[in-house]
Design a protein around this motif. Structure first.
Motif, mmCIF file in Angstrom:
data_model
loop_
_atom_site.group_PDB
_atom_site.id
_atom_site.type_symbol
_atom_site.label_atom_id
_atom_site.label_comp_id
_atom_site.label_asym_id
_atom_site.label_seq_id
_atom_site.Cartn_x
_atom_site.Cartn_y
_atom_site.Cartn_z
ATOM 1 N N ARG A 154 0.824 -1.215 0.000
ATOM 2 C CA ARG A 154 0.000 0.000 0.000
ATOM 3 C C ARG A 154 0.857 1.264 0.000
ATOM 4 N NH1 ARG A 154 -5.485 0.811 1.627
ATOM 5 N NH2 ARG A 154 -5.919 3.034 1.387
ATOM 6 N N VAL A 156 1.689 3.188 -3.308
ATOM 7 C CA VAL A 156 0.681 3.903 -4.103
ATOM 8 C C VAL A 156 -0.207 4.804 -3.261
ATOM 9 C CG1 VAL A 156 0.614 2.113 -5.883
ATOM 10 C CG2 VAL A 156 -0.923 1.933 -3.918
ATOM 11 N N ASP A 157 -0.007 4.801 -1.945
ATOM 12 C CA ASP A 157 -0.944 5.461 -1.035
ATOM 13 C C ASP A 157 -1.016 6.969 -1.244
ATOM 14 O OD1 ASP A 157 -2.895 4.815 0.744
ATOM 15 O OD2 ASP A 157 -1.652 5.028 2.531
ATOM 16 N N TYR A 163 -0.695 8.629 -4.058
ATOM 17 C CA TYR A 163 -1.100 9.029 -5.401
ATOM 18 C C TYR A 163 -2.584 9.341 -5.437
ATOM 19 C CZ TYR A 163 3.451 7.603 -7.118
ATOM 20 O OH TYR A 163 4.801 7.499 -7.341
ATOM 21 N N ASN A 191 8.722 -3.138 -0.958
ATOM 22 C CA ASN A 191 7.946 -1.903 -0.961
ATOM 23 C C ASN A 191 8.803 -0.680 -0.643
ATOM 24 O OD1 ASN A 191 8.473 -2.341 1.711
ATOM 25 N ND2 ASN A 191 6.347 -2.710 2.324
ATOM 26 N N ARG A 212 8.178 0.478 -11.443
ATOM 27 C CA ARG A 212 7.468 1.541 -10.719
ATOM 28 C C ARG A 212 6.146 1.853 -11.430
ATOM 29 N NH1 ARG A 212 9.091 5.566 -7.308
ATOM 30 N NH2 ARG A 212 11.312 5.305 -7.822
ATOM 31 N N LEU A 233 2.070 1.352 -10.293
ATOM 32 C CA LEU A 233 1.072 2.408 -10.400
ATOM 33 C C LEU A 233 -0.105 1.959 -11.257
ATOM 34 C CD1 LEU A 233 3.366 5.542 -10.866
ATOM 35 C CD2 LEU A 233 2.223 4.757 -8.784
ATOM 36 N N HIS A 277 -2.328 -0.544 -8.961
ATOM 37 C CA HIS A 277 -3.104 -0.102 -7.794
ATOM 38 C C HIS A 277 -3.099 1.401 -7.562
ATOM 39 C CE1 HIS A 277 -3.869 -4.174 -6.287
ATOM 40 N NE2 HIS A 277 -2.601 -4.465 -6.534
ATOM 41 N N GLY A 278 -2.475 2.187 -8.424
ATOM 42 C CA GLY A 278 -2.383 3.616 -8.186
ATOM 43 C C GLY A 278 -3.625 4.375 -8.599
ATOM 44 N N VAL A 283 -2.382 9.156 -12.282
ATOM 45 C CA VAL A 283 -1.669 9.201 -10.999
ATOM 46 C C VAL A 283 -0.984 10.542 -10.761
ATOM 47 C CG1 VAL A 283 -1.308 6.702 -11.005
ATOM 48 C CG2 VAL A 283 0.469 8.202 -11.946
#
Length: 319
Positions: free
Chosen positions: A120, A123-124, A126, A166, A231, A235, A238-239, A317
């Motif tokens: 998490r 992407v948290d 974004y 991560n 990267r 995104l 899950h981004g 994003v």
């Protein structure tokens, strides 16, 4: 869309694994590696070197995704073959470790859509500003991210840091002070020497052909475009999705279309169907397009969790 029930008969059909399909997937990546080195040998030109680096980046990404596939035990019907190939032919050439990755990644699936998801943190925050994302991508293109990743993955294999991918660094605690020899033994036990042997195995045929320096293209592909593509891959998965706080895969993951270059660099082995993968983790990658077609026909994927390609993902994003 709070619930969605896939037809049980179709689910059974989609989860069927295949030894020959799994072998073909691995062969494709190694065939691409051979082709990538053959190109600059046949055409010694800077353009050929650049193309070869991109092709070899596709190999690194492909092997990483097959490591992921074997972590789910879905690449081969035979579980022993699945685990052996996942470790020795997919993970270790990239200095990864499939069993350690499996333990980490299963937590991601178990906790996806919650604050405890170990992925998490990637992407948290974004969407972010374009300048913020640009700085991250420039770190990737400068090789900084690749060097940090290599140091990190080696240290995690040695048991110096906790294994996680991560970006969080957490030093492991032991009952007694650890010496260099302790870390070295752990590195060897986790396949570190095999990873090093793989580098020599890739270099040696090139050297025998009088082109040993071409190994640098493999190393450069790992250090520069590989972290960049991974990267963007995260995104895309899950981004900035419809509802990151939902445990429903239809809401916390994304399904992305991909052209041929995107399939090479970002989404080999149908990785762009990530929502479909979260909905049915046991589905082998070659059946994900079929699952995607069913979900699209039923109209259950939110628009925010569909993207036309990686450029569209980058737009979503950033703000």
């Amino acid at each position: 869309m709070n619930t969605y029930n896939l037809d049980p008969a179709l689910r059974e059909q989609l989860k069927q694994r295949s030894n020959w399909r799994g072998a073909l997937s691995v062969a494709k990546d190694y065939g691409l590696m051979v082709a990538a080195f053959a190109l600059p040998i046949a055409w010694p030109h800077p353009i050929a070197w650049a193309i070869a680096i991109l092709m070899l980046c596709g190999v690194h990404v492909g092997l990483a995704i097959l490591t992921h596939e074997t972590a789910h035990k879905s690449l081969f019907a035979n579980s022993r073959i699945n685990d052996w190939v996942g470790q020795y032919l997919c993970a270790l050439p990239n200095f990864n470790n499939m069993p350690m990755y499996r333990a980490y990644h299963m937590a991601h699936h178990r906790l996806a859509g919650t604050k405890n998801d170990p992925d998490r943190i990637m992407v948290d925050r974004y969407p972010v500003s374009k300048a913020n994302l640009r700085r991250k991508l420039l770190r990737d293109l400068s090789g900084q991210s690749g060097v940090k990743f290599l140091i990190g993955i080696v240290a995690m294999s040695a048991g110096y840091w906790k294994f996680q991918q991560n970006g969080v660094v957490e030093k492991l605690a032991y009952d007694r002070p650890q010496r260099f020899l302790d870390y070295a033994r752990r590195f060897v036990a986790n396949g570190g020497l095999v990873s090093i042997a793989w580098q020599f195995a890739i270099w040696a045929p090139l050297y025998a052909l009088g082109h040993g320096w071409l190994y640098l293209l493999w190393a450069l592909a790992f250090l520069i475009p590989f972290p960049l593509t991974m990267r963007i891959r995260v995104l895309a998965d899950h981004g900035a999705v419809h509802d990151p706080d939902s445990t429903n895969p239809l809401l916390h993951a994304r399904s992305t279309s991909a052209n041929w270059i995107e399939k090479l660099l970002f989404a080999p082995h149908h990785e762009h169907y990530h929502l479909e993968h979260h909905l049915m983790p046991s589905c082998p990658h070659w059946n994900l397009p079929k699952l995607h077609a069913v979900l699209m026909k039923d109209g259950v994927i939110p628009e925010a969790n569909q993207a036309s390609g990686m450029i569209e993902v980058l737009r979503r994003v950033t703000r």
